[in-house]
Design an enzyme around this catalytic site. Structure first.
Site, PDB file in Angstrom:
ATOM      1  N   SER A 124       0.843  -1.196   0.000  1.00  0.00           N
ATOM      2  CA  SER A 124       0.000   0.000   0.000  1.00  0.00           C
ATOM      3  C   SER A 124       0.881   1.250   0.000  1.00  0.00           C
ATOM      4  CB  SER A 124      -0.958  -0.042   1.202  1.00  0.00           C
ATOM      5  OG  SER A 124      -2.011   0.885   1.054  1.00  0.00           O
ATOM      6  N   GLU A 221      -1.500  -3.177  -7.927  1.00  0.00           N
ATOM      7  CA  GLU A 221      -2.782  -3.383  -7.251  1.00  0.00           C
ATOM      8  C   GLU A 221      -3.172  -2.055  -6.631  1.00  0.00           C
ATOM      9  OE1 GLU A 221      -3.304  -3.490  -3.616  1.00  0.00           O
ATOM     10  OE2 GLU A 221      -1.293  -2.709  -3.294  1.00  0.00           O
ATOM     11  N   HIS A 286      -4.413  -5.728  -1.426  1.00  0.00           N
ATOM     12  CA  HIS A 286      -5.352  -5.441  -0.348  1.00  0.00           C
ATOM     13  C   HIS A 286      -6.449  -6.500  -0.210  1.00  0.00           C
ATOM     14  CE1 HIS A 286      -3.561  -1.437  -0.909  1.00  0.00           C
ATOM     15  NE2 HIS A 286      -4.018  -1.125   0.286  1.00  0.00           N
TER      16      HIS A 286
END
Length: 320
Positions: A124, A221, A286
């Site tokens: 992230s 992602e 995630h």
């Protein structure tokens, strides 16, 4: 000093694997960490035989900006101190959130580089630090679950894959869940790099940012980005030249990004014209089950046209 080659063509220095008794530092370079989740995550690390030590600022919150785990200087200090401590064998992030952009230029990257490679795990917002460790220090890292996040705490398969990567990386060199499919069929080889795609796009034009992707296999992602925003993110990467020469793309999860058929259409529209293999839903990021993906090591991406299993296979274990 920043690496002169701002692309992924060369494999990076791999750190040693962990062993029972390894001392590992837990840091929070971005957002504040819920105390109960932190303690639960630390208990798992101890169960693995590791000795976790928590950074001085992990349990703090910025006095005015409560989306940050303390001050920028404090978060940078925790990372730098952990990396430069010879007794620490790994630096594990507690969570992502927001804030790595703010502290990344406060780290003494010359000191980090001099300390040598260590295991580094996160995803992230931590994408910013994966990029910095690759481009400013020349170190391979692990895009993987963080100590105080839902996937690590609740999903046994996610934890086991990370544990195997840390202690026995030769057992997890072929990656990919059964969900993986060929968005664009083909086969490609390159050095793995990437992470959260919005953070990659935000880094274009920043000091030391990537200027090309020659020799690279990109893994991407994201979460919470609607289809039109994902379109804009990919378009920015394309227009900036940051994807020039990329050999292939492996896509992970797109949690809370809208109906997947719309996300899939954006990926096909923006990445399809590159004429390179693209795999979807490989199983990292995630999502509820998140594989640990090595960054900075050579790998092969297989996307069979006949509907066979799509895989990402690293040529050498993630850790030495």
């Amino acid at each position: 000093m920043i690496r002169e080659d701002h692309g992924p063509a060369a494999a990076l220095a791999r750190p040693p694997r962990l062993r029972p008794g390894s001392r590992v530092a837990v840091v929070a370079p971005s957002g504040p960490v819920p105390a109960d989740r932190l303690e639960e995550g630390l208990a798992f690390l101890r169960d693995w035989g590791l000795e976790p030590v928590v950074g001085a600022h992990v349990r703090t919150v910025h006095p005015e900006l409560d989306y940050l785990a303390g001050s920028d200087a404090g978060r940078a200090e925790d990372l730098e101190r952990a990396w430069c401590d010879p007794s620490v064998e790994a630096v594990l992030c507690a969570r992502g959130g927001y804030g790595a952009h703010r502290m990344v230029d406060l780290v003494d990257w010359a000191a980090v580089r001099a300390a040598g490679p260590k295991v580094f795990v996160g995803y992230s917002d931590i994408t910013v630090l994966h990029e910095a460790l690759a481009l400013r220090a020349g170190f391979a890292t692990l895009h993987g679950p963080m100590v105080a996040t839902e996937a690590f705490l609740k999903d046994a398969a996610t934890r086991e894959h990370l544990r195997a990567t840390l202690f026995a990386p030769e057992t997890v060199t072929t990656l990919g869940l059964e969900s993986a499919g060929a968005l664009v069929p083909g086969r490609a080889r390159g050095v793995l790099y990437g992470g959260c795609v919005s953070l990659l796009a935000a880094g274009t034009g920043a000091p030391g940012g990537r200027t090309h992707a020659r020799g690279g296999l990109l893994v991407i992602e994201d979460t919470g980005e609607e289809p039109y925003r994902l379109d804009g993110i990919l378009t920015r990467l394309l227009r900036s030249g940051a994807l020039a020469g990329v050999a292939g793309v492996a896509c992970g999860s797109w949690q809370e990004c809208g109906p997947y058929e719309k996300i899939r259409a954006v990926l096909a529209d923006r990445l399809g014209p590159l004429g390179i293999p693209v795999v979807e839903e490989l199983g990292f990021g995630h999502g509820p089950t998140a594989l640990t993906i090595p960054l900075g090591v050579p790998a092969t991406l297989d996307a069979p046209a006949d509907g066979g299993r799509c895989t990402l296979t690293v040529e050498a274990p993630a850790l030495r």
